[in-house]
Write a protein that holds these residues in place. Structure first.
Motif, PDB file in Angstrom:
ATOM      1  N   ASP A  44      50.630  30.449  38.320  1.00  6.92           N
ATOM      2  CA  ASP A  44      49.169  30.555  38.716  1.00  6.92           C
ATOM      3  C   ASP A  44      48.507  30.714  37.635  1.00  6.92           C
ATOM      4  N   TRP A  45      47.994  29.576  36.812  1.00  4.57           N
ATOM      5  CA  TRP A  45      47.391  29.776  35.650  1.00  4.57           C
ATOM      6  C   TRP A  45      46.210  30.366  35.701  1.00  4.57           C
ATOM      7  N   HIS A  46      45.906  31.203  34.687  1.00  2.00           N
ATOM      8  CA  HIS A  46      44.485  31.720  34.241  1.00  2.00           C
ATOM      9  C   HIS A  46      44.044  32.525  35.462  1.00  2.00           C
ATOM     10  N   ILE A  47      44.734  33.151  36.323  1.00  4.25           N
ATOM     11  CA  ILE A  47      44.082  33.776  37.423  1.00  4.25           C
ATOM     12  C   ILE A  47      43.429  35.222  36.853  1.00  4.25           C
ATOM     13  N   PRO A  48      44.126  35.820  35.908  1.00  3.09           N
ATOM     14  CA  PRO A  48      43.214  36.929  35.340  1.00  3.09           C
ATOM     15  C   PRO A  48      41.724  36.786  34.528  1.00  3.09           C
ATOM     16  N   ARG A  49      41.798  35.517  34.005  1.00  4.82           N
ATOM     17  CA  ARG A  49      40.616  34.838  33.515  1.00  4.82           C
ATOM     18  C   ARG A  49      39.550  34.598  34.441  1.00  4.82           C
ATOM     19  N   LEU A  50      40.020  33.911  35.587  1.00  3.43           N
ATOM     20  CA  LEU A  50      39.262  33.543  36.685  1.00  3.43           C
ATOM     21  C   LEU A  50      38.612  34.742  37.321  1.00  3.43           C
ATOM     22  N   TYR A  51      39.320  35.654  37.427  1.00  3.09           N
ATOM     23  CA  TYR A  51      38.680  36.937  38.054  1.00  3.09           C
ATOM     24  C   TYR A  51      38.321  38.035  37.103  1.00  3.09           C
ATOM     25  N   ASP A  52      37.921  37.798  35.881  1.00  2.46           N
ATOM     26  CA  ASP A  52      37.706  38.692  35.191  1.00  2.46           C
ATOM     27  C   ASP A  52      36.417  39.495  35.456  1.00  2.46           C
ATOM     28  N   PHE A  53      35.625  38.927  36.337  1.00  2.00           N
ATOM     29  CA  PHE A  53      34.466  39.585  36.987  1.00  2.00           C
ATOM     30  C   PHE A  53      34.515  40.765  37.770  1.00  2.00           C
ATOM     31  N   ALA A  54      35.924  40.939  38.250  1.00  2.00           N
ATOM     32  CA  ALA A  54      36.366  41.999  39.183  1.00  2.00           C
ATOM     33  C   ALA A  54      35.885  43.412  38.534  1.00  2.00           C
ATOM     34  N   ASP A  55      36.157  43.380  37.041  1.00  2.00           N
ATOM     35  CA  ASP A  55      35.528  44.757  36.457  1.00  2.00           C
ATOM     36  C   ASP A  55      34.228  45.080  37.012  1.00  2.00           C
TER      37      ASP A  55
END
Length: 266
Positions: A44-55
């Motif tokens: 599941d590539w780049h999922i942390p980057r895609l959701y980095d607005f979650a902070d």
């Protein structure tokens, strides 16, 4: 094993889980992979980057460090199939296209896989369980968003092109039906994207196991078509031009999730 996951505690009653974002391999898995699997194509590539607005939203986040080729954290520990037809198990034996994952006779041993279950799968699921319990104790309820992505065309797993946003609530069992309806309404506002609720992907083990609306834990899985934010084939590059509009939909979905919770549990 160390560093099997990353976890950040947030300030709102939402936990985002990323079980298939990991890239690490154990020596036994790495040594046995076929050449076509060494680029980790089913990640599941780049999922942390895609959701980095979650902070900014204040969500808690748990993300796997090890690849699903080691052990699939979204499968039950007893390895019972979750879907009819072609699927992958707790210890994947094939790539998504059905090709064997390991060279013949080079799979990890049963003892090694037992260790992966105890030292990778176990900590990840305990982290989810403990954080959901903490959130429910603090806020009176907890929300779980299980974040996934997959190629938009995988003929071995499903026919045709996958919708862009695939929401799964285990056919309504893992969250309040009003919440699912509101999330669908959010998707419908973004007319450039397609969406479905409980289509091919109804939610894996994490959604099914932890979603317990009768006890105020509401879980939703999102299987996102990778064509919405990245190049789907090697080198699997992140595409900001695609990703930024997609992130707006994700932000709207998670904001609606939190708004629903705040109204449902004032």
């Amino acid at each position: 094993m160390d560093n099997v996951l990353t976890f950040k505690r947030g300030r709102v009653p939402l936990l985002i889980s990323m079980p298939h974002a990991g890239l690490r391999l154990t020596p036994a898995v790495e040594n046995g992979l076929i050449d076509e699997a060494r680029s980790l194509p089913d990640t599941d590539w780049h999922i942390p980057r895609l959701y980095d607005f979650a902070d900014e939203l204040g969500a808690s986040i748990v993300a796997a460090e090890y690849s699903r080729f080691v052990i699939d954290l979204n499968r039950p520990s007893d390895n019972k199939p979750l879907y009819a037809g072609a699927t992958t198990g707790l210890y994947p034996e094939t790539l998504f296209d059905g090709v064997p994952l390991f060279r013949e006779g080079q799979e990890p041993t049963a003892a090694e896989r037992d260790r992966y279950l105890a030292e990778i799968w176990g900590p990840y699921h305990r982290t989810i369980e403990q954080e959901l319990s903490r959130l429910r104790d603090e806020f009176g309820y907890a929300l779980l968003w299980d974040a996934h992505s997959i190629r938009s065309h995988v003929p071995h797993l499903f026919d045709g092109r996958l919708p862009d946003f695939n929401l799964g609530t285990f056919n309504g069992a893992s969250c309040d039906p009003e919440l699912a309806q509101r999330l669908e309404s959010v998707c419908a506002r973004f007319g450039d994207y397609t969406h479905v609720l409980n289509g091919r992907f109804k939610g894996g083990h994490i959604t099914r196991h932890f979603g317990d609306p009768a006890h105020d834990i509401h879980a939703v899985q999102l299987e996102l078509a990778q064509s919405t934010y990245m190049e789907e084939f090697e080198p699997f590059n992140y595409r900001p031009d695609l990703a930024e509009p997609t992130r707006e939909v994700l932000k709207a979905l998670l904001s609606e999730l939190l708004a629903w919770g705040g109204n449902r549990y004032p």
